[in-house]
Each structure stands twice: as C-alpha cells, then as structure tokens.
Motif scaffolding. Structure first.
Motif, short mmCIF file in Angstrom:
data_model
loop_
_atom_site.label_atom_id
_atom_site.label_comp_id
_atom_site.label_asym_id
_atom_site.label_seq_id
_atom_site.Cartn_x
_atom_site.Cartn_y
_atom_site.Cartn_z
N LEU A 121 0.82 -1.21 0.00
CA LEU A 121 0.00 0.00 0.00
C LEU A 121 0.86 1.26 0.00
O LEU A 121 0.50 2.26 -0.62
N ASP A 122 2.00 1.21 0.68
CA ASP A 122 2.92 2.36 0.65
C ASP A 122 3.40 2.65 -0.76
O ASP A 122 3.59 3.80 -1.13
N ARG A 123 3.59 1.60 -1.55
CA ARG A 123 4.02 1.79 -2.93
C ARG A 123 2.86 2.24 -3.81
O ARG A 123 3.04 2.98 -4.77
N LEU A 124 1.65 1.80 -3.49
CA LEU A 124 0.48 2.09 -4.30
C LEU A 124 -0.11 3.47 -4.02
O LEU A 124 -0.57 4.15 -4.93
N GLU A 125 -0.05 3.91 -2.78
CA GLU A 125 -0.70 5.16 -2.37
C GLU A 125 -0.30 6.38 -3.20
O GLU A 125 -1.17 7.13 -3.66
N PRO A 126 0.99 6.62 -3.45
CA PRO A 126 1.34 7.81 -4.24
C PRO A 126 0.77 7.78 -5.66
O PRO A 126 0.35 8.81 -6.19
N ALA A 127 0.73 6.61 -6.25
CA ALA A 127 0.17 6.50 -7.60
C ALA A 127 -1.32 6.79 -7.60
O ALA A 127 -1.83 7.46 -8.50
N ILE A 128 -2.01 6.32 -6.59
CA ILE A 128 -3.46 6.57 -6.49
C ILE A 128 -3.70 8.06 -6.29
O ILE A 128 -4.56 8.65 -6.93
N ARG A 129 -2.94 8.66 -5.39
CA ARG A 129 -3.10 10.09 -5.11
C ARG A 129 -2.86 10.92 -6.37
O ARG A 129 -3.58 11.86 -6.65
N GLU A 130 -1.85 10.54 -7.15
CA GLU A 130 -1.52 11.26 -8.37
C GLU A 130 -2.64 11.14 -9.42
O GLU A 130 -2.92 12.08 -10.15
N ALA A 131 -3.30 10.00 -9.46
CA ALA A 131 -4.33 9.74 -10.47
C ALA A 131 -5.71 10.19 -10.04
O ALA A 131 -6.65 10.14 -10.83
N GLU A 132 -5.85 10.68 -8.80
CA GLU A 132 -7.17 10.96 -8.25
C GLU A 132 -8.02 11.86 -9.13
O GLU A 132 -9.21 11.63 -9.30
N GLY A 133 -7.44 12.89 -9.73
CA GLY A 133 -8.23 13.79 -10.57
C GLY A 133 -8.46 13.27 -11.97
O GLY A 133 -9.33 13.76 -12.68
#
Length: 129
Positions: free
Chosen positions: A73-85
């Motif tokens: 999840l630590d690796r996944l979280e930044p990618a999710i945050r970046e793609a949120e919009g």
C-alpha cells in the motif's frame, strides 16, 4: 488510514526489544537503511527485502501479512493520489486500499471473489462499442 510499513517494522522491533543493528544484520541490510525505512524517509523496499526484514523480526503469519500489505500500500498510495483527478472512481480505490489491512480474512475472501468476477467482465465501453 492504514499503518505505514516503516511503522509496522518499528513497532515490531521495539516490542521485541531488538536493536536496529541486530535486525539489519539478520536481514542483510545496512542499519542506516533500516532506520530510514522506519522513519518513512525511504519507500518500502522490494518484496525480497521486505521478506528478509519480516523474517529477521520473527513475525507471526498475521504480522507478516500486515507488513507485506503495508509495504504494498505504501508503494500504491502515491500512484493513487496522483491519479485521483484523472481516473473516475480512483477515490473509491484509495478508500478500499486504506481499509484492506483492517478487513477480516472472510471479508478479504469475498472481496477477492468480487474482484475476480469483475475482472472477467468486459469494460462497459468495450461492450457498448
């Protein structure tokens, strides 16, 4: 919010009264690297190193699963945050990722079944076109 990998490692190590140098030596990594992971200054390491840290700490199966999930999840979280919009529904995915470590095995099994069913379904756009 889920617990970060470094925090999981830190709490496990402190609970067992083990110094960083001991765990780092057992895991075959530098103690300064372990310290930076625990403090969240470094991203979680590759799975192979995560496994070695977990083994060095002598974690139970439940602790190991929690640590591996936290690292992923630590690796996944930044990618999710970046793609949120940019990606519809990604906020739901972010909330799901936050909930994963807290789900029981039976709820994870149901979620896995749902994901497998959805993965077998064609995308709406593909089926409409």
């Amino acid at each position: 919010m889920y617990t970060k990998f470094g925090t999981v490692v830190f709490h496990s190590r402190v609970r067992k009264h083990l110094p960083q140098k001991t765990i780092a030596g057992r895991a075959g990594i530098d103690s300064s690297y372990l310290a930076s992971i625990e403090r969240g200054r470094r991203p979680p390491p590759r799975r192979q190193i995560v496994d070695r840290i977990v083994a060095a700490l002598g974690m139970s199966d439940a602790e190991k699963a929690n640590a591996i999930t936290a690292a992923a999840l630590d690796r996944l979280e930044p990618a999710i945050r970046e793609a949120e919009g940019d990606i519809p529904g990604v906020a739901v995915l972010a909330r799901l990722c936050s909930a994963l470590p807290h789900l029981s095995q039976s709820k994870l099994a149901v979620l896995n079944d749902v994901i497998n069913v959805l993965a077998d379904q064609p995308l709406r756009e593909e089926s409409m076109g």
